[in-house]
Design a protein around this motif. Sequence first.
Motif, PDB file in Angstrom:
ATOM      1  N   TYR A   1      54.580  44.228  29.435  1.00 47.59           N
ATOM      2  CA  TYR A   1      53.798  44.348  30.658  1.00 47.59           C
ATOM      3  C   TYR A   1      52.327  44.575  30.308  1.00 47.59           C
ATOM      4  CZ  TYR A   1      58.278  44.862  33.035  1.00 47.59           C
ATOM      5  OH  TYR A   1      59.543  44.656  33.510  1.00 47.59           O
ATOM      6  N   GLU A   2      51.452  44.062  31.187  1.00 49.45           N
ATOM      7  CA  GLU A   2      50.002  44.196  31.039  1.00 49.45           C
ATOM      8  C   GLU A   2      49.463  43.473  29.803  1.00 49.45           C
ATOM      9  OE1 GLU A   2      48.597  48.200  31.529  1.00 49.45           O
ATOM     10  OE2 GLU A   2      50.015  48.644  33.125  1.00 49.45           O
ATOM     11  N   LEU A   3      50.224  42.495  29.300  1.00 47.29           N
ATOM     12  CA  LEU A   3      49.727  41.616  28.243  1.00 47.29           C
ATOM     13  C   LEU A   3      49.392  40.272  28.875  1.00 47.29           C
ATOM     14  CD1 LEU A   3      52.163  42.371  25.272  1.00 47.29           C
ATOM     15  CD2 LEU A   3      49.818  43.162  25.569  1.00 47.29           C
ATOM     16  N   PRO A   4      48.318  39.604  28.443  1.00 51.67           N
ATOM     17  CA  PRO A   4      47.887  38.354  29.094  1.00 51.67           C
ATOM     18  C   PRO A   4      48.988  37.304  29.175  1.00 51.67           C
ATOM     19  CG  PRO A   4      46.225  39.113  27.552  1.00 51.67           C
ATOM     20  CD  PRO A   4      47.414  40.008  27.366  1.00 51.67           C
ATOM     21  N   ASN A   5      49.830  37.214  28.145  1.00 54.76           N
ATOM     22  CA  ASN A   5      50.876  36.196  28.108  1.00 54.76           C
ATOM     23  C   ASN A   5      52.278  36.795  28.094  1.00 54.76           C
ATOM     24  OD1 ASN A   5      49.089  33.763  27.797  1.00 54.76           O
ATOM     25  ND2 ASN A   5      48.466  34.928  25.988  1.00 54.76           N
ATOM     26  N   GLY A   6      52.389  38.033  28.595  1.00 53.99           N
ATOM     27  CA  GLY A   6      53.698  38.636  28.773  1.00 53.99           C
ATOM     28  C   GLY A   6      54.549  38.648  27.512  1.00 53.99           C
ATOM     29  N   ASP A   7      55.755  38.114  27.640  1.00 57.67           N
ATOM     30  CA  ASP A   7      56.702  38.170  26.526  1.00 57.67           C
ATOM     31  C   ASP A   7      56.250  37.344  25.329  1.00 57.67           C
ATOM     32  OD1 ASP A   7      59.329  39.353  25.833  1.00 57.67           O
ATOM     33  OD2 ASP A   7      59.920  37.267  25.555  1.00 57.67           O
ATOM     34  N   LEU A   8      55.441  36.313  25.567  1.00 53.88           N
ATOM     35  CA  LEU A   8      54.960  35.522  24.438  1.00 53.88           C
ATOM     36  C   LEU A   8      53.972  36.318  23.595  1.00 53.88           C
ATOM     37  CD1 LEU A   8      54.573  32.014  26.090  1.00 53.88           C
ATOM     38  CD2 LEU A   8      56.408  32.842  24.613  1.00 53.88           C
ATOM     39  N   ASP A   9      53.185  37.183  24.237  1.00 57.56           N
ATOM     40  CA  ASP A   9      52.335  38.080  23.457  1.00 57.56           C
ATOM     41  C   ASP A   9      53.175  39.114  22.716  1.00 57.56           C
ATOM     42  OD1 ASP A   9      49.759  37.141  23.701  1.00 57.56           O
ATOM     43  OD2 ASP A   9      49.323  38.238  25.537  1.00 57.56           O
ATOM     44  N   ARG A  10      54.300  39.506  23.309  1.00 54.49           N
ATOM     45  CA  ARG A  10      55.182  40.432  22.600  1.00 54.49           C
ATOM     46  C   ARG A  10      55.747  39.771  21.338  1.00 54.49           C
ATOM     47  NH1 ARG A  10      60.356  43.695  25.038  1.00 54.49           N
ATOM     48  NH2 ARG A  10      61.068  41.628  25.646  1.00 54.49           N
ATOM     49  N   ILE A  11      56.051  38.476  21.410  1.00 50.33           N
ATOM     50  CA  ILE A  11      56.518  37.764  20.218  1.00 50.33           C
ATOM     51  C   ILE A  11      55.469  37.845  19.117  1.00 50.33           C
ATOM     52  CG2 ILE A  11      56.976  35.454  19.296  1.00 50.33           C
ATOM     53  CD1 ILE A  11      58.483  34.846  21.851  1.00 50.33           C
TER      54      ILE A  11
END
Length: 492
Positions: free
Chosen positions: A226-236
Amino acid sequence: MSVAVLSASGIVYAKFNDVNDGVVTTDVIAPEVAQAGPKPLDGAQDILLVGMDSREDAYGNPLPKEVMDLLHAGVNDGERNTDTMILVHIPVDGRRAVAISFPRDTLVEVAGGFGKHKLNSAFVYKFNDVMKKEKSLPPKQAQEKAKQEGRKNLIATIENLIGKAVTIDKYAEVNLASFYEITKAIGGVEVCLNNPVDEWRSGARFPAGRQSVEGAAALSFVRQRYELPNGDLDRIVRQQVFIGALAHKVLSTGVLTDFGKLNALVEAIKKSVVLSTGWDVTTFAQQMQGLSSGAIDFHTIPTLGLGKFGGADIIKVDPKQVNEFVTALAGDERNKPSSSSAPSSPGTSTVPPKSDTKITVDVRNASGERGLAATVLDTLVGKGFLRGTVGDAPARQRTSTLFHAPGQQADAERVMAELGGEFRLTADSALRPGTVRAVLGEDYPDALARPQAGQAPPVAQGSPATPAGPSNSAPAAPTAPPINADGVTCVN
């Protein structure tokens, strides 16, 4: 000095054997596939690394409440989902590894006849199915059987998605406590953030810049979406840089010769990691001794944008494109077409450029489709081209164009054969020989990355993309280097 070295080697060998004796194993790989090759490596190894959103330890025991609170684990919702899936390919010589991430929301055909669903549900569909059918077994025994079959179903689903590119021959599973235990054992790893973070759901509270994370902070770092520009893809991307930093520390700073850290690492592995049966950790460590800390590159499978399926948000992929991408990165020589094979039609070739042909490709997005340039460049790099830069063209264009150095049209034709579609080929004296600049216009074919109307494709991972700006914006600056285990890459 000789006595000291021999003593250290003996202790390290004994500790690795201790892992073999005490680690939790699961019988999910066929015996003929799982056989450990002699040293040196006699074949490529393909490991599926899975992060399980589980509130249990490796032995199936619930994590204590105080641990759950410390890790910001939340309620037991979705605890059977496999939210991290990374294929690690180690080629025959064991000198360089490739790690390929699979987004958890990828829409796939789930093995076992369950139909189309998100990739991270392949485990839980089979798990629930087995639990319904094995009511005669004691609960603990039924659950262990269901876990084993769930893991097999996940492996089969990923192998079906990537086609015949690779065969998974090892399996490693970590849970929520694993990052906590392992990073505490080695004293944390160094990461870097572009901006400060304060996100309450994951407990991620970090300043911008370089910093060391361990324990609960490490788990928050890899779990935030959450609160990342690209959501789960930024988590990757977070997970990729974290694993790269972990490998860098273990391989480059002598963790394996620090007996205190080694002992703590072995104990952490035994408590929180599940490995496939037949995985001899001692032999594997000896085989991998030639792998330098920076020789691990991270990629993510190409995607076709966001979508909806059954009311849920999903990520669309083309299995054929995924197969070609993984084959180019991880397929060994047995999987590549022989020189006598008939040539492929444009856009279907899986053969990387010849080893003596080094073509660097820059990609500019003139279509207005967000993230398209980075997706295309990642695909080309997967096919063996050298990574150039990505960015936005100063204005939208209808026609896609490949610019090449004078007298170097063959380079542009080779790029066009891999991308598919029709490109205008134009010489540009400003380009150096061996460099091609691809400008993707509005006519660029749907085959790779055009989303449905009103939907922007996810930003490709492995190299950050520049979002599409106004039509009069200036060309984007070159991107950061691709993610690997050599140094620290700053990310969202």
